[in-house]
Design an enzyme around this catalytic site. Structure first.
Site, PDB file in Angstrom:
ATOM      1  N   ARG A   1       0.831  -1.214   0.000  1.00 14.01           N
ATOM      2  CA  ARG A   1       0.000   0.000   0.000  1.00 14.01           C
ATOM      3  C   ARG A   1       0.862   1.260   0.000  1.00 14.01           C
ATOM      4  O   ARG A   1       0.478   2.274  -0.596  1.00 14.01           O
ATOM      5  CB  ARG A   1      -0.946  -0.004   1.199  1.00 14.01           C
TER       6      ARG A   1
ATOM      7  N   LYS B   1     -19.152 -17.406   0.386  1.00 12.13           N
ATOM      8  CA  LYS B   1     -20.600 -17.379   0.589  1.00 12.13           C
ATOM      9  C   LYS B   1     -21.354 -16.522  -0.422  1.00 12.13           C
ATOM     10  O   LYS B   1     -20.947 -15.399  -0.724  1.00 12.13           O
ATOM     11  CB  LYS B   1     -20.908 -16.828   1.983  1.00 12.13           C
TER      12      LYS B   1
ATOM     13  N   GLY C   1     -10.082  -8.969  -1.609  1.00 14.21           N
ATOM     14  CA  GLY C   1      -8.880  -9.196  -0.811  1.00 14.21           C
ATOM     15  C   GLY C   1      -8.217 -10.537  -1.071  1.00 14.21           C
ATOM     16  O   GLY C   1      -7.021 -10.618  -1.341  1.00 14.21           O
TER      17      GLY C   1
ATOM     18  N   GLY D   1     -12.996  -4.244   0.046  1.00 19.48           N
ATOM     19  CA  GLY D   1     -14.366  -3.827   0.330  1.00 19.48           C
ATOM     20  C   GLY D   1     -14.884  -2.816  -0.681  1.00 19.48           C
ATOM     21  O   GLY D   1     -16.027  -2.905  -1.146  1.00 19.48           O
TER      22      GLY D   1
HETATM   23  P1  ADP Z   1     -12.492 -12.147  -1.826  1.00 13.73           P
HETATM   24  O1  ADP Z   1     -11.747 -11.711  -0.600  1.00 13.73           O
HETATM   25  O2  ADP Z   1     -11.596 -12.310  -3.008  1.00 13.73           O
HETATM   26  O3  ADP Z   1     -13.688 -11.277  -2.105  1.00 13.73           O
HETATM   27  P2  ADP Z   1     -14.013 -14.083  -0.338  1.00 13.73           P
HETATM   28  O4  ADP Z   1     -13.603 -13.416   0.925  1.00 13.73           O
HETATM   29  O5  ADP Z   1     -15.429 -13.991  -0.741  1.00 13.73           O
HETATM   30  O6  ADP Z   1     -13.067 -13.627  -1.549  1.00 13.73           O
HETATM   31  O7  ADP Z   1     -13.711 -15.640  -0.241  1.00 13.73           O
HETATM   32  C1  ADP Z   1     -12.448 -16.147   0.019  1.00 13.73           C
HETATM   33  C2  ADP Z   1     -12.518 -17.350   0.898  1.00 13.73           C
HETATM   34  O8  ADP Z   1     -13.378 -18.338   0.376  1.00 13.73           O
HETATM   35  C3  ADP Z   1     -11.158 -17.980   1.042  1.00 13.73           C
HETATM   36  O9  ADP Z   1     -10.773 -17.915   2.387  1.00 13.73           O
HETATM   37  C4  ADP Z   1     -11.380 -19.419   0.590  1.00 13.73           C
HETATM   38  O10 ADP Z   1     -10.681 -20.355   1.379  1.00 13.73           O
HETATM   39  C5  ADP Z   1     -12.866 -19.595   0.761  1.00 13.73           C
HETATM   40  N1  ADP Z   1     -13.407 -20.660  -0.092  1.00 13.73           N
HETATM   41  C6  ADP Z   1     -13.392 -20.737  -1.419  1.00 13.73           C
HETATM   42  N2  ADP Z   1     -13.947 -21.884  -1.851  1.00 13.73           N
HETATM   43  C7  ADP Z   1     -14.348 -22.555  -0.748  1.00 13.73           C
HETATM   44  C8  ADP Z   1     -15.001 -23.807  -0.526  1.00 13.73           C
HETATM   45  N3  ADP Z   1     -15.357 -24.588  -1.540  1.00 13.73           N
HETATM   46  N4  ADP Z   1     -15.245 -24.178   0.751  1.00 13.73           N
HETATM   47  C9  ADP Z   1     -14.871 -23.365   1.779  1.00 13.73           C
HETATM   48  N5  ADP Z   1     -14.270 -22.182   1.632  1.00 13.73           N
HETATM   49  C10 ADP Z   1     -14.006 -21.781   0.381  1.00 13.73           C
HETATM   50 MG    MG Z   2     -12.156 -11.978   1.486  1.00 16.99          MG
END
Ligand code: ADP
Ligand code: MG
Length: 387
Positions: free
Chosen positions: A34, A190, A343, A366
């Protein structure tokens, strides 16, 4: 929206709100990404002949209380090293003054009462520190706080810094006037945290490719037994709605055809590949399988623009990172303009050493999610409202 690059600020005091919220351990910076992203704006201000006051938050101190642990001193030292000059830290607003050609860092803005709740008095004081207020903290632009939205509205002159401008331009290339086909690759844990993103994107994209826990919910919505996988029963109807909407507007929504499963999400687990219709009842889906990687490779082949948010598996834990890595490699080799926001997605791509092969890597998790949800970030709205 005024842009800092266009302003003449010779001899003036420029206050720049940056995102210098770096990870620290025992008073040492563990990742200075950053700071490196913020430096070009500081250099630009110095080259324009201005004096510079930098503002940022760091961590989550109790608001209104000084706490050495959250001091910006190590950050100021690192900036000073990079610029080859002494960069002092001002403990309070009165001490935050600067001569042209010099840089001062104001202490952690969260040491000041009223920052979080966007107190107008604090915002006015921050805005009065200089002649021009430069909002360049994309990573906090989605929070209406004293030093973001508040100060932008109250400053004598307010403008967008070059980092904020690049972020908004990159997302505009996806959301406003994309070269088509436009494909969204959405993964992560999720549906509930990405519902707004899915709903906004489904109306805009030519194809929606899903993975991760999100795909599990879509699979379950199709009546597939996902065993012990992470999925959200409460959101099956929402997932169905999104699939119907996709169908009605001719947007492709391919789902995994094979998956990697294991009994637990822990490293060194015995993992096996199954057709999605044969997930063992006591195992969980933790990655997409090799056939799905090939399917998604074909689905992404003709894309002109891709936006990627969310890893397609539990990539932090071996052996569940292969799908995410394969997709990162596919996108790195693609001729499409690829924007990566989120992230965990960004740290995955950086971990594979592929960040510089992508079209744009967002610096704000975010904030990028809110853009993908179709929201206008409060600090950006404030900039738009200024003349
Ligand atoms: P980002 O930060 O890129 O927006 P998210 O925070 O929504 O992504 O999701 C990232 C998390 O999702 C990671 O910690 C990853 O381990 C988890 N994840 C991805 N696929 C699965 C899965 N099939 N089961 C459990 N956790 C998962
Ligand atoms: Mg995340």
């Amino acid at each position: 929206m005024k842009r800092f690059i266009d302003l003449d600020v010779e001899g003036k005091t420029v206050v720049i709100r940056q995102d210098l919220n770096v990870p620290m351990k025992n008073g040492r910076i563990t990742n200075d990404k950053r700071i490196r992203a913020a430096l070009p704006t500081v250099r630009m201000a110095l080259e324009k002949g201005a004096g510079v006051i930098l503002i940022s938050h760091l961590g989550r101190p109790v608001e209104g209380e000084y706490d050495e642990q959250f001091s910006l001193k190590p950050v100021a030292a690192r900036i000073g090293e990079a610029l080859g000059m002494n960069v002092p830290v001002a403990r309070d607003l009165v001490a935050a003054t600067v001569q042209p050609g010099h840089v001062v860092v104001l202490e952690n803005i969260r040491f000041f009462k009223g920052e979080k709740k966007n107190d107008p008095e604090l915002a006015a004081k921050i805005a009065a520190l200089g002649d021009v207020y430069v909002m360049d903290a994309f990573g906090t632009a989605h929070r209406a706080q004293g030093s973001t939205e508040g100060a932008v509205r109250k400053a004598p002159v307010a403008c967008a810094g070059p980092l904020l401008v690049s972020e908004l331009d990159a997302f505009a290339k996806v959301l406003d006037a994309p070269k088509r086909p436009l494909v969204a690759l959405i993964g992560g844990s999720k549906v509930s945290t990405k519902l707004g993103v899915l709903q906004n994107l489904i109306a805009r994209v030519d194809k929606l490719v899903v993975g991760g826990g999100i795909a599990n919910t879509f699979l379950a919505a199709q009546g597939i037994n996902v065993g012990a996988s992470l999925y959200e029963p409460d959101l099956l109807d929402e997932a169905k709605k999104i699939m119907e909407l996709a169908k009605s507007k001719g947007c492709a929504l391919p789902l995994p055809v094979d998956v990697v499963t294991a009994k637990e999400l822990a490293s060194g687990q015995k993992a096996s590949v199954h057709n999605v219709n044969e997930v063992p009842a006591d195992e969980m889906i933790l990655d997409i399988g090799p056939q799905t990687v090939e399917l998604y490779r074909r689905e992404l082949a003709d894309a002109a623009t891709v936006v990627w948010n969310g890893p397609v598996g539990a990539f932090e834990t071996e052996p569940f990172g292969a799908g995410t890595k394969a997709l990162a490699e596919i996108l790195a080799a693609s001729s499409a303009f690829v924007v990566v926001g989120g992230g965990d997605s960004v740290s995955a791509v950086e971990g594979y050493g592929l960040a510089d092969k992508m079209g744009y890597i967002s610096t704000g998790g975010g904030a990028s999610l809110e853009l993908l949800e179709g929201k206008v970030l409060p600090a950006v709205a404030a900039l738009n409202d200024r003349d």
